[in-house]
Scaffold this active site. Structure first.
Site, mmCIF file in Angstrom:
data_model
loop_
_atom_site.group_PDB
_atom_site.id
_atom_site.type_symbol
_atom_site.label_atom_id
_atom_site.label_comp_id
_atom_site.label_asym_id
_atom_site.label_seq_id
_atom_site.Cartn_x
_atom_site.Cartn_y
_atom_site.Cartn_z
ATOM 1 N N GLU A 80 0.850 -1.183 0.000
ATOM 2 C CA GLU A 80 0.000 0.000 0.000
ATOM 3 C C GLU A 80 0.891 1.241 0.000
ATOM 4 O OE1 GLU A 80 -3.757 1.774 2.603
ATOM 5 O OE2 GLU A 80 -2.197 0.624 3.630
ATOM 6 N N LYS A 179 -10.496 0.425 -1.275
ATOM 7 C CA LYS A 179 -10.413 0.194 0.172
ATOM 8 C C LYS A 179 -11.661 0.715 0.866
ATOM 9 C CE LYS A 179 -7.284 1.075 4.101
ATOM 10 N NZ LYS A 179 -6.016 1.746 4.498
ATOM 11 N N CYS A 212 -4.889 -3.263 3.999
ATOM 12 C CA CYS A 212 -4.479 -2.790 5.322
ATOM 13 C C CYS A 212 -5.570 -2.857 6.390
ATOM 14 C CB CYS A 212 -3.906 -1.378 5.196
ATOM 15 S SG CYS A 212 -2.805 -0.932 6.568
#
Length: 497
Positions: A80, A179, A212
């Site tokens: 990321e 995300k 993440c």
């Protein structure tokens, strides 16, 4: 019936051909990238300057991808923020963004770069994948135009998303993921309207991906594994390590074991922000991992994985995480319990005051049981057993149940729960269990030097995390990290949409 037989034979031939091409195992790679950062992310730059920075990072990534391909890797995950860095505003991130189309358009940017709006980053990533005949996973920024007819349209007329992309070995865009669970500092990006469940198939398994902070929540992370039955999860991250139980390698390995899935985790590398820790994990333990707070170098990991881990003889049996703990009486009283803090959460602790013994510590509905015997108890080292049952509310809100054996920072019990990286006390045996109210429990063992201990512990079907023939290195933590997803409050994005 006679007329349909050629079609039947053709279908059978295709089925056999597909099976012949399918692979029982494959070589995977992840690259932990020391990102080249902008000098000042609060100052807007031109598109040309933004592309110059991104090309510098892609130069490094390309060399890592070439090296992985030469070692036989079929897929590589990069981190990321690995192309442009972090800590942007909505305005300053904009020159780094591209419009990323839906993969259903069947597009190879490398061979058809003019088909959509200019997308030099996608074009280059596509060409890197194509020239090295490898699947490439990267994290970049997507922009989607909107107008006044959309009441939620941002002031700059674009939605901006933290986005993972996957290019196959021919350079075709095969996956795009926005995300969903943004970290608190990601104000430059927008929340998608709903969690995206992104999967794609290859000759070496079914893959899913997320980014993440997503890993700590049910959607999309758990749904991809439990409902869509992916074989491998691809995970780009910029993970800031939090000892003693949220360090990248320990939690990512534990998550793979707890959910029974392959997990390819690529972290960014920046020691000033405690970012390090990448790995290639299987349901029965890590295949390769890397944790380095001493240097500023990137690092490539390559390892072999089963294409379909659920079919492997080594696939872990189902676990009833509370069976043992609920069947035994408490080992000790509350006389010596005390409170301590781990990552802003108030735990209930009890000290391991003897070289061996049996202990229980409880908080709310969670009781944690420990049986142990130390091999080399150091007089200047203190260990405690801790329990936490409650809502974590710092960088996000999510409900936890945690049982943890840990080394304190010093002999002062007030330091228990503080970050510790080095220990000297080994354990001949340990058995940790808890009365968990969730089936989602992730087993962690971390030893001195912030390293994993593969092959030195196992989880029994009754929910006990036990040692195998002692530990080769002194112990930092042994933990069972439980997530009670059904107790989570609505996430911030739910109130914004």
């Amino acid at each position: 019936m006679v007329c349909s037989q050629p079609h039947v034979y053709t279908a059978i031939f295709i089925l056999h051909a597909v099976k012949a091409c399918a692979l029982d195992s494959y070589i995977a790679a992840v690259y932990e990238h020391s990102v080249i950062l902008s000098e000042d992310t609060n100052i807007p730059v031109s598109r040309e300057d933004a592309l110059m920075l991104m090309n510098k990072n892609m130069d490094v990534l390309e060399e890592a991808i070439k090296a992985a391909a030469l070692q036989g890797a079929r897929i590589i995950v990069t981190p990321e923020d690995g192309v442009y860095g972090w800590v942007f505003t909505r305005e300053t991130i904009y020159p780094y963004l591209e419009d990323i189309p839906d993969p259903q358009v069947n597009w190879i940017p490398c061979t058809d770069p003019e088909r959509f709006a200019p997308a030099p980053v996608q074009e280059r990533l596509s060409c890197i994948a194509r020239s090295n005949a490898i699947f490439v996973v990267a994290n970049i920024g997507d922009k989607k135009p909107c107008n006044s007819s959309d009441p939620k349209c941002p002031n700059n007329g674009h939605y901006q998303y933290n986005t993972d992309v996957v290019f196959d070995s021919e350079g075709k865009l095969v996956a795009r993921y926005h995300k969903y669970n943004l970290f608190m500092s990601e104000t430059q990006f927008d929340y998608p309207k709903e969690p995206e469940l992104v999967t794609f198939n290859t000759p070496f398994g079914k893959f899913g991906l997320f980014t993440c902070f997503d890993i700590l929540f049910h959607d999309p992370a758990v749904t991809l594994v439990s409902e869509l039955q992916v074989d491998t999860v691809l995970f780009t991250t910029a993970w800031m390590n939090v000892l003693p139980h949220l360090t990248a390698i320990e939690f990512h390995s534990a998550w793979a074991m707890g959910l029974g899935v392959n997990f390819l985790a690529a972290d960014t590398h920046n020691t000033s922000m405690a970012m390090t820790g990448s790995g290639i994990y299987a349901p029965d333990g890590p295949r390769a991992f890397h944790y380095d707070m001493e240097t500023e170098n990137g690092h490539l990991l390559v390892a072999e994985l089963s294409s379909h881990p659920r079919l492997s003889p080594a696939y872990p049996a189902a676990v009833n995480w509370s069976a043992y703990a609920k069947s035994v009486k408490r080992f000790s009283s509350d006389d010596h319990d005390f409170n301590g803090i781990i990552f802003f959460d108030q735990f209930t602790f009890t000290e391991l005051s003897k070289p061996e013994g049996n202990l229980t510590v409880c908080q709310k509905d969670l009781c944690c049981h420990l049986s142990y015997r130390m091999a080399e108890k150091q007089k200047d080292e203190v260990y405690v057993l801790g329990a936490f049952d409650g809502l974590h509310v710092v960088e996000g809100q999510y409900y936890l149940q945690i049982c943890i054996l840990l080394k304190c920072e010093s002999t002062d019990l007030k330091t228990c729960g503080q970050p510790v990286a080095i220990a000297q006390t080994k354990f001949e045996t340990f058995s940790l269990s808890g009365t968990f109210g969730t089936t989602y429990v992730f087993p962690e063992v971390l030893v001195s030097g912030v390293q994993l201990a593969p092959g030195e512990f196992q989880v029994l079907s009754d929910g006990r995390l036990i040692s195998q023939n002692g530990t080769s290195k002194p112990v930092l933590t042994v933990a069972l990290f439980g997530r009670c997803y059904e107790k989570d409050p609505p996430q911030p994005q739910s109130t914004l949409l």
